[in-house]
Scaffold this active site. Structure first.
Site, mmCIF file in Angstrom:
data_model
loop_
_atom_site.group_PDB
_atom_site.id
_atom_site.type_symbol
_atom_site.label_atom_id
_atom_site.label_comp_id
_atom_site.label_asym_id
_atom_site.label_seq_id
_atom_site.Cartn_x
_atom_site.Cartn_y
_atom_site.Cartn_z
ATOM 1 N N ARG A 140 21.378 -20.664 3.640
ATOM 2 C CA ARG A 140 20.239 -20.287 4.482
ATOM 3 C C ARG A 140 18.925 -20.827 3.912
ATOM 4 O O ARG A 140 17.849 -20.538 4.430
ATOM 5 C CB ARG A 140 20.193 -18.760 4.619
ATOM 6 C CG ARG A 140 19.426 -18.262 5.856
ATOM 7 C CD ARG A 140 19.694 -16.794 6.142
ATOM 8 N NE ARG A 140 19.400 -15.932 5.018
ATOM 9 C CZ ARG A 140 18.214 -15.389 4.758
ATOM 10 N NH1 ARG A 140 17.198 -15.607 5.560
ATOM 11 N NH2 ARG A 140 18.046 -14.608 3.710
ATOM 12 N N LYS A 141 19.009 -21.635 2.883
ATOM 13 C CA LYS A 141 17.816 -22.255 2.299
ATOM 14 C C LYS A 141 17.455 -23.489 3.120
ATOM 15 O O LYS A 141 17.670 -24.628 2.715
ATOM 16 C CB LYS A 141 18.053 -22.607 0.835
ATOM 17 C CG LYS A 141 18.244 -21.377 -0.053
ATOM 18 C CD LYS A 141 18.478 -21.771 -1.499
ATOM 19 C CE LYS A 141 18.692 -20.547 -2.380
ATOM 20 N NZ LYS A 141 18.944 -20.912 -3.794
ATOM 21 N N THR A 142 16.897 -23.220 4.299
ATOM 22 C CA THR A 142 16.528 -24.274 5.229
ATOM 23 C C THR A 142 15.016 -24.327 5.392
ATOM 24 O O THR A 142 14.296 -23.427 4.946
ATOM 25 C CB THR A 142 17.174 -24.022 6.601
ATOM 26 O OG1 THR A 142 16.828 -22.700 7.043
ATOM 27 C CG2 THR A 142 18.692 -24.134 6.528
#
Length: 301
Positions: A140-142
């Site tokens: 989820r590190k977008t």
């Protein structure tokens, strides 16, 4: 394998993509479009060129930018194809000012989407070479506001997306556990609202924490920041005790080290490197000019 007639674009909401594209265009033209005045309404054809190697991704978003502006895009390369530079990828037809309005937003998106897909393709290729049957996943590190493009591009490159957002799957990390008091209590609290329909994953820093999470009812255990040897050993023990649990290795895993984690009993390897720090693929859009080859990189005087 996708069924006949299906493409990854079927996943995307046309309304959501239209809203996203409109926000990009508003950001780039907050008031007057001075360059648009210079070129006006003349009909033109522009050629999309790929100038560095990589996997083509982001086609639906590129199309949406120019559809919003009344232009037509025709592709001569298929999304997911590896591109060798310099090559022609597509043509865009429409009013000169409309082509130039969409140019930068469309290229920015395509460059980054293709960068994610290229990185994902490299890691999934390593998995195939290693005969490992698990899944390589993003995280989820977008980029804020750009998540849908990066997650879509992971799929184009052959990687798994992992959870899309906080509403997709319940992941209990260290802060959740510390605040709840224990892994067992955190899982219990999560199950009250998630019920039977949403899986629970727990981030664990030791074999003991992993056992507690499994006994509490978590379906997925993340072995966080384990060494390859420790992850392999813990995975073997946990699969012996809880054969239906999904085991994920994560934390600091890079392209250089991922092969070391591709061991039996590890089902998923996730890495933020796929959506943080990826290299972009270089594209340009050139309006056709009589007597000039747009694919020729030599600058014309």
């Amino acid at each position: 394998m996708m069924a006949a007639g299906q493409t990854l674009e079927c996943l995307l909401s046309p309304a959501a993509i239209s809203d996203l594209v409109q926000s990009w265009l508003r950001e780039d033209i907050p008031s007057f479009d001075y360059g648009g005045y210079v070129v006006g309404e003349k009909e033109e054809t522009a050629v999309l060129l790929c100038k560095s190697p990589g996997v083509l991704a982001g086609v639906p978003f590129f199309n949406a930018v120019f559809r919003e502006l009344g232009c037509e895009v025709e592709w001569c390369k298929v999304e997911g194809t590896f591109l060798n530079p310099v090559c022609e990828v597509a043509t865009v037809k429409g009013r000169a000012r409309s082509i130039l309005v969409g140019e930068r937003s469309a290229l920015n998106c395509l460059a980054r989407a293709s960068g994610v897909a290229t990185a994902a393709s490299r890691l999934t290729s390593i998995a195939k070479e290693s005969a490992w049957t698990g899944q390589v996943a993003g995280t989820r590190k977008t980029t804020p506001g750009f998540r849908i493009v990066e997650k879509y591009s992971l799929l184009v490159g052959g990687a798994a997306t992992h959870r899309y957002d906080l509403s997709s799957m319940i992941m209990l990390k260290d802060n959740h556990i510390w605040s709840a008091g224990s892994i067992t209590q955190a899982v219990k609290n999560a199950r009250q609202t998630g019920g039977f329909s949403i899986k629970i994953e727990v981030e664990c820093r030791s074999l003991e924490e992993a056992r507690e999470a499994a006994l509490a009812g978590a379906e997925i255990i993340m072995l966080d920041n384990f060494t390859p040897e420790a992850a392999s050993s813990a995975a073997a023990q946990l699969k012996g005790e809880f054969p239906h649990i999904t085991l994920e290795a994560s934390g600091g895993i890079t392209e250089e080290t991922i092969r070391d984690f591709m061991k039996p009993n590890i089902d998923v390897i996730s890495t933020s490197r796929l959506t943080q720090g990826y290299s972009v693929v270089d594209f340009s859009l050139k309006i056709k000019k009589e007597g000039h080859d747009p694919s020729n990189p030599v600058v014309q005087s």
